[in-house]
Design a protein around this motif. Structure first.
Motif, PDB file in Angstrom:
ATOM      1  N   GLY A  20       0.803  -1.215   0.000  1.00  0.00           N
ATOM      2  CA  GLY A  20       0.000   0.000   0.000  1.00  0.00           C
ATOM      3  C   GLY A  20       0.835   1.262   0.000  1.00  0.00           C
ATOM      4  N   ASP A  21       2.067   1.161   0.512  1.00  0.00           N
ATOM      5  CA  ASP A  21       2.947   2.331   0.553  1.00  0.00           C
ATOM      6  C   ASP A  21       3.428   2.752  -0.832  1.00  0.00           C
ATOM      7  OD1 ASP A  21       2.824   2.898   3.227  1.00  0.00           O
ATOM      8  OD2 ASP A  21       4.578   1.712   3.781  1.00  0.00           O
ATOM      9  N   LEU A  22       3.036   2.014  -1.854  1.00  0.00           N
ATOM     10  CA  LEU A  22       3.333   2.437  -3.230  1.00  0.00           C
ATOM     11  C   LEU A  22       2.536   3.667  -3.644  1.00  0.00           C
ATOM     12  CD1 LEU A  22       3.515  -0.878  -5.275  1.00  0.00           C
ATOM     13  CD2 LEU A  22       5.245   0.914  -5.282  1.00  0.00           C
ATOM     14  N   ASN A  23       1.440   3.958  -2.937  1.00  0.00           N
ATOM     15  CA  ASN A  23       0.531   4.982  -3.462  1.00  0.00           C
ATOM     16  C   ASN A  23       1.161   6.361  -3.646  1.00  0.00           C
ATOM     17  OD1 ASN A  23      -0.619   6.993  -1.264  1.00  0.00           O
ATOM     18  ND2 ASN A  23      -0.513   5.021  -0.239  1.00  0.00           N
ATOM     19  N   PRO A  24       2.143   6.814  -2.824  1.00  0.00           N
ATOM     20  CA  PRO A  24       2.721   8.136  -3.100  1.00  0.00           C
ATOM     21  C   PRO A  24       3.404   8.234  -4.462  1.00  0.00           C
ATOM     22  CG  PRO A  24       3.199   7.465  -0.852  1.00  0.00           C
ATOM     23  CD  PRO A  24       2.638   6.261  -1.545  1.00  0.00           C
ATOM     24  N   VAL A  25       4.138   7.182  -4.854  1.00  0.00           N
ATOM     25  CA  VAL A  25       4.795   7.259  -6.161  1.00  0.00           C
ATOM     26  C   VAL A  25       3.807   7.021  -7.295  1.00  0.00           C
ATOM     27  CG1 VAL A  25       7.106   6.685  -5.343  1.00  0.00           C
ATOM     28  CG2 VAL A  25       5.547   4.853  -5.943  1.00  0.00           C
ATOM     29  N   ILE A  26       2.731   6.281  -7.023  1.00  0.00           N
ATOM     30  CA  ILE A  26       1.674   6.141  -8.027  1.00  0.00           C
ATOM     31  C   ILE A  26       1.003   7.489  -8.256  1.00  0.00           C
ATOM     32  CG2 ILE A  26      -0.498   4.997  -8.614  1.00  0.00           C
ATOM     33  CD1 ILE A  26       0.398   2.640  -6.892  1.00  0.00           C
ATOM     34  N   VAL A  27       0.819   8.245  -7.182  1.00  0.00           N
ATOM     35  CA  VAL A  27       0.253   9.597  -7.304  1.00  0.00           C
ATOM     36  C   VAL A  27       1.165  10.455  -8.169  1.00  0.00           C
ATOM     37  CG1 VAL A  27      -0.262  11.718  -6.040  1.00  0.00           C
ATOM     38  CG2 VAL A  27      -1.074   9.519  -5.170  1.00  0.00           C
ATOM     39  N   THR A  28       2.474  10.344  -7.951  1.00  0.00           N
ATOM     40  CA  THR A  28       3.433  11.113  -8.755  1.00  0.00           C
ATOM     41  C   THR A  28       3.301  10.770 -10.235  1.00  0.00           C
ATOM     42  OG1 THR A  28       4.993  11.191  -6.903  1.00  0.00           O
ATOM     43  CG2 THR A  28       5.884  11.610  -9.096  1.00  0.00           C
ATOM     44  N   LEU A  29       3.180   9.479 -10.541  1.00  0.00           N
ATOM     45  CA  LEU A  29       3.008   9.057 -11.936  1.00  0.00           C
ATOM     46  C   LEU A  29       1.669   9.542 -12.478  1.00  0.00           C
ATOM     47  CD1 LEU A  29       3.907   7.400 -14.395  1.00  0.00           C
ATOM     48  CD2 LEU A  29       2.907   5.379 -13.299  1.00  0.00           C
ATOM     49  N   GLY A  30       0.606   9.400 -11.691  1.00  0.00           N
ATOM     50  CA  GLY A  30      -0.711   9.829 -12.135  1.00  0.00           C
ATOM     51  C   GLY A  30      -0.793  11.322 -12.359  1.00  0.00           C
ATOM     52  N   ALA A  31      -0.109  12.090 -11.519  1.00  0.00           N
ATOM     53  CA  ALA A  31      -0.120  13.547 -11.680  1.00  0.00           C
ATOM     54  C   ALA A  31       0.526  13.954 -12.998  1.00  0.00           C
ATOM     55  CB  ALA A  31       0.608  14.208 -10.508  1.00  0.00           C
ATOM     56  N   ALA A  32       1.540  13.203 -13.412  1.00  0.00           N
ATOM     57  CA  ALA A  32       2.186  13.490 -14.696  1.00  0.00           C
ATOM     58  C   ALA A  32       1.299  13.077 -15.861  1.00  0.00           C
ATOM     59  CB  ALA A  32       3.534  12.778 -14.766  1.00  0.00           C
ATOM     60  N   LEU A  33       0.618  11.942 -15.732  1.00  0.00           N
ATOM     61  CA  LEU A  33      -0.194  11.431 -16.829  1.00  0.00           C
ATOM     62  C   LEU A  33      -1.510  12.174 -17.001  1.00  0.00           C
ATOM     63  CD1 LEU A  33       0.302   7.572 -16.352  1.00  0.00           C
ATOM     64  CD2 LEU A  33       1.372   9.045 -18.065  1.00  0.00           C
ATOM     65  N   PHE A  34      -2.136  12.560 -15.873  1.00  0.00           N
ATOM     66  CA  PHE A  34      -3.495  13.103 -15.937  1.00  0.00           C
ATOM     67  C   PHE A  34      -3.609  14.578 -15.551  1.00  0.00           C
ATOM     68  CE2 PHE A  34      -3.909   8.532 -14.793  1.00  0.00           C
ATOM     69  CZ  PHE A  34      -4.459   8.096 -15.990  1.00  0.00           C
ATOM     70  N   LEU A  35      -2.639  15.092 -14.823  1.00  0.00           N
ATOM     71  CA  LEU A  35      -2.725  16.484 -14.376  1.00  0.00           C
ATOM     72  C   LEU A  35      -1.698  17.377 -15.045  1.00  0.00           C
ATOM     73  CD1 LEU A  35      -3.271  15.949 -10.521  1.00  0.00           C
ATOM     74  CD2 LEU A  35      -4.982  16.153 -12.335  1.00  0.00           C
ATOM     75  N   GLY A  36      -0.901  16.800 -15.923  1.00  0.00           N
ATOM     76  CA  GLY A  36       0.050  17.606 -16.674  1.00  0.00           C
ATOM     77  C   GLY A  36       1.277  18.023 -15.896  1.00  0.00           C
ATOM     78  N   GLU A  37       1.538  17.409 -14.743  1.00  0.00           N
ATOM     79  CA  GLU A  37       2.725  17.753 -13.985  1.00  0.00           C
ATOM     80  C   GLU A  37       3.959  17.142 -14.652  1.00  0.00           C
ATOM     81  OE1 GLU A  37       2.476  16.960  -9.831  1.00  0.00           O
ATOM     82  OE2 GLU A  37       0.514  17.935  -9.601  1.00  0.00           O
ATOM     83  N   ARG A  38       5.076  17.814 -14.468  1.00  0.00           N
ATOM     84  CA  ARG A  38       6.303  17.393 -15.132  1.00  0.00           C
ATOM     85  C   ARG A  38       6.829  16.092 -14.527  1.00  0.00           C
ATOM     86  NH1 ARG A  38      11.686  18.340 -14.024  1.00  0.00           N
ATOM     87  NH2 ARG A  38      13.103  18.256 -15.810  1.00  0.00           N
ATOM     88  N   LEU A  39       7.258  15.175 -15.408  1.00  0.00           N
ATOM     89  CA  LEU A  39       7.824  13.900 -14.970  1.00  0.00           C
ATOM     90  C   LEU A  39       9.294  13.874 -15.349  1.00  0.00           C
ATOM     91  CD1 LEU A  39       7.067  11.199 -13.644  1.00  0.00           C
ATOM     92  CD2 LEU A  39       6.666  10.279 -15.923  1.00  0.00           C
TER      93      LEU A  39
END
Length: 295
Positions: free
Chosen positions: A107-126
């Motif tokens: 479950g502790d994967l969720n912070p880095v999944i959020v980082t990936l999702g923010a880049a894919l769906f919110l346009g944040e830089r990856l």
């Protein structure tokens, strides 16, 4: 849960204390869910979690419930609630077959999944550092899951699914910053209660009198963890509190040892260290970038 918009940096020590208390209660809720899962269907346990939470929140906001429920983005609130319910249900199902500390580590994967999702769906830089953190975290997950070696029950994949579902809830929360914490809590609890109630005719079974307190304690621990988490973000900045979210693994290991005589194995410890290290690396880089942007 979105951080409170109150001035935050005045009491970082107290904020950390509330953060640690929140994760002790959150993992205690999970431990109660695992305990009940030995004799009850997971969907019945999910219903109890949301039922108690809904009653507590309805009592707190009884004079302003209709007003608190109003949101200019009800579709997003509903989506957030569905993601949160999906995360809880998947996690509770996984606990029937997977040690508490192992499920928590995944479950502790969720912070880095959020980082990936923010880049894919919110346009944040990856950037390269985020990519490195994401890849490292998933390597840690593979160490825990050890696919092909037959060392872990397939239900562990549900804990991984829970991490993705919870990350979806977090990403939608970023779109709902205009809604108050009470609004998001009520939408989550009442939606979860309503939908889980639909499953009751299919999963209901008589509850032993001696188990009633565990069902109640599970719901109260979940409700208290939400309150403590919101209180933590009102006292300290999110960037200060973020690393302490990984304390859940320590608490989960403690509850697992105390209640089930289970300690994390070597694969879980190694994988968890990689996941936590990756999460802390991404956090440290983002905090550094934020400081550079402010200077």
């Amino acid at each position: 849960m979105a951080p409170s918009a109150h001035p935050a940096a005045d009491h970082p020590g107290l904020g950390v204390a509330f953060m640690l208390s929140a994760f002790s209660m959150l993992t205690l809720m999970d431990a109660f869910a695992k305990l009940l899962g030995e004799g009850y269907h997971p969907l019945l346990i999910v219903w109890a979690r949301f039922a108690v939470n809904a009653v507590v929140l309805a009592a707190i906001y009884r004079g302003s419930l209709p007003v608190r429920m109003r949101s200019p983005q009800p579709g997003l609130q509903l989506g957030r609630a569905l993601f949160q319910m999906g995360a809880i249900a998947a996690f509770f199902f996984s606990l029937r077959h997977v040690p508490l500390a192992t499920a928590t580590a995944l479950g502790d994967l969720n912070p880095v999944i959020v980082t990936l999702g923010a880049a894919l769906f919110l346009g944040e830089r990856l950037g390269v550092h985020r990519i490195f953190g994401i890849v490292a975290a998933f390597v840690g997950a593979m160490i825990i899951l050890r696919p092909g070696f037959g060392g872990l029950h397939p239900a562990a994949l549900l804990a991984l699914l829970a991490a993705f579902s919870f990350a979806g809830a977090v990403l939608l929360t970023r779109h709902l910053r205009g809604d108050g914490a009470a609004t998001s809590q009520l939408w989550s609890s009442l939606t979860g209660f309503a939908l889980s109630s639909l499953t009751l005719p299919f999963v209901w079974q008589p509850i032993a009198l001696g188990d009633l307190w565990i069902f109640l304690a599970l719901g109260l621990a979940g409700s208290l963890s939400q309150f403590l988490l919101i209180r933590a973000f009102s006292l300290a900045e999110a960037s200060t509190l973020a690393p302490f979210g990984y304390s859940g693994l320590l608490f989960a290991s403690f509850w697992g040892w105390l209640m089930f005589d289970q300690l994390p194995d070597g694969f879980t410890i190694a994988g968890a260290l990689v996941i936590v290290g990756a999460g802390l690396y991404v956090w440290s880089r983002e905090r550094r970038a934020a400081r550079l942007n402010q200077s």
